[in-house]
Design an enzyme around this catalytic site. Structure first.
Site, short mmCIF file in Angstrom:
data_model
loop_
_atom_site.label_atom_id
_atom_site.label_comp_id
_atom_site.label_asym_id
_atom_site.label_seq_id
_atom_site.Cartn_x
_atom_site.Cartn_y
_atom_site.Cartn_z
N PRO A 12 60.25 46.02 52.73
CA PRO A 12 60.12 45.24 54.00
C PRO A 12 61.24 45.46 54.98
CG PRO A 12 59.98 43.77 52.21
CD PRO A 12 60.53 45.15 51.45
N LEU A 14 62.61 44.37 57.48
CA LEU A 14 63.97 43.40 57.75
C LEU A 14 64.11 42.62 56.89
CD1 LEU A 14 63.75 41.56 61.28
CD2 LEU A 14 64.03 40.26 59.23
N GLY A 15 65.16 42.33 56.60
CA GLY A 15 65.83 41.60 55.59
C GLY A 15 66.81 40.82 55.78
N LEU A 16 67.70 40.13 55.00
CA LEU A 16 68.49 39.07 55.26
C LEU A 16 69.86 39.62 54.70
CD1 LEU A 16 69.62 36.04 56.10
CD2 LEU A 16 69.29 35.53 53.74
N GLY A 17 70.85 39.86 55.52
CA GLY A 17 72.32 40.23 55.23
C GLY A 17 73.11 38.99 54.59
N ASP A 42 69.60 41.37 51.24
CA ASP A 42 70.57 42.49 50.89
C ASP A 42 71.70 41.89 50.22
OD1 ASP A 42 71.43 45.56 51.51
OD2 ASP A 42 72.94 44.15 52.11
N TYR A 47 80.59 41.16 47.73
CA TYR A 47 80.40 40.03 48.72
C TYR A 47 80.82 38.64 48.02
CZ TYR A 47 77.56 43.27 51.31
OH TYR A 47 77.46 44.30 52.15
N LYS A 76 74.74 46.72 45.54
CA LYS A 76 75.65 47.73 45.59
C LYS A 76 76.62 47.83 44.62
CE LYS A 76 74.76 47.02 50.46
NZ LYS A 76 74.79 45.74 50.69
N HIS A 109 78.06 51.64 47.40
CA HIS A 109 78.75 51.15 48.53
C HIS A 109 79.44 51.80 49.37
CE1 HIS A 109 79.40 46.57 49.66
NE2 HIS A 109 79.36 47.36 50.81
#
Ligand code: A2P
Length: 316
Positions: A12, A14-17, A42, A47, A76, A109
């Site tokens: 898709p 467009l994704g969410l960061g 993502d 993170y 990542k 990464h």
């Protein structure tokens, strides 16, 4: 939603960061995003929020909002887990945190290697050079992850054309995507063209300019992408917000975007960027505002006597 083809799998666009979303915020953000129609999240081990992301994803699946195979989940490999033998264990930890059986995409990464005991590297002795820990060796671990069914596709992040070329000569499974910084202030035409000509998709991180980066990542004189007057004017013209114009610019170039937000209204606004139409003349206007300006400049990898320099990181 429009998709990009990664070795036969549909990403898709467009994704969410989730970089910079604190564990406290990210759970609500992921749930809200999936509820309004996001199908691509993502993530990354570094993170520090994959457990909360996983909790949200799994609750959405259990509630019947979405099926696992309708979602695209990227994560990542962190720098201290480079090396053939470390990749699968690192991925298994991520899968455990995310409560998933497989990823859709796993990325190296950074083309930066750190000794295993140093998650954060602040001095030369924490790093390994790419001569000591070659990318080709780490890539073998990435290929094993595909062969073991732990991820559908593999790719890289922050790779230059030179590093991609080197990897392409040794890879049995070619990298399917390069996730790099791309936005109207940092358009990266040469890298994007190389990728698109070599069947490598591009995913843009910091697509809105990542204004919420830690202060230590910021330069004093930094221009603010979201406040650009030319973008503001164009946004008025096409009846959209500046953020939507910025995202639509990448989407029109066939580049996937992963805007981060923890705010429900802005999550919706970013998703609606998919409907924003830019004409070739609008794209030309945006082409002119390139500043060749990285926000995530990689200076944090450069330490006295260390193996990494901005020149050997970006090959510029
Ligand atoms: P917030 O999370 O409060 O919405 P990037 O994706 O380039 O890293 O940018 C993320 C930053 O942009 C965050 O500070 C985020 O704040 C903000 N942001 C996300 N979407 C929008 C939007 N539609 N308009 C303005 N700012 C946004």
């Amino acid at each position: 939603m429009q998709t990009l083809n990664l070795n036969g799998y549909a990403l898709p666009i467009l994704g969410l960061g989730t970089w910079k979303s604190t564990p406290g915020e990210v759970y609500e953000a992921v749930k809200a995003a999936i509820e309004i129609g996001y199908r691509h999240i993502d993530c990354a081990a570094i993170y520090g929020n994959e457990k909360e992301v996983g909790k949200a994803i799994n609750e959405c699946i259990k509630a019947g909002l979405v099926k696992r195979d309708e979602l695209w989940i990227t994560s990542k490999l962190w720098n201290n887990m480079h090396g053939n033998e470390n990749v699968v264990p690192a991925l298994q930890k991520t899968l455990n945190d995310l409560q998933l059986e497989y990823l859709d995409l796993y990325l190296i990464h950074w083309p930066i290697a750190q000794k295993k005991m140093f998650v954060a590297a602040t001095r030369a002795s924490h790093f390994l050079s790419l001569q000591e820990q070659p990318i080709a060796n780490t890539w073998e671990g990435m290929e094993q992850a595909v062969e073991q069914g732990l991820t559908k596709t593999i790719g890289v992040s922050n790779f230059s054309v030179k590093k991609l070329k080197d990897l392409m000569t040794v890879a049995r499974i070619k990298p399917s995507l390069n996730q790099v910084e791309v936005h109207p202030y940092f358009q990266q035409d040469e890298l994007v063209n190389y990728c698109h000509n070599n069947n490598i998709q591009v995913m843009a991180y910091s697509p809105l300019g990542s204004a919420d980066r830690p202060k230590s990542f910021k330069a004093a004189d930094e221009p603010v992408l979201l406040e650009d007057p030319i973008i503001a004017k164009l946004a008025d013209k096409v009846n959209a917000t500046p953020a939507q114009v910025i995202l639509a610019w990448n989407l029109h170039r066939g580049i996937s975007v992963i805007p981060k937000s923890v705010n429900t209204a802005r999550l919706q606004q970013n998703l609606d960027a998919l409907q924003v139409k830019l004409k070739p003349a609008d794209m030309e206007v945006l082409k002119m505002i390139d500043k060749n300006r990285r926000y995530v400049d990689g200076k944090f990898w450069v330490v006295p006597e260390g193996p990494y320099t901005l020149e050997n990181l970006w090959d510029e």
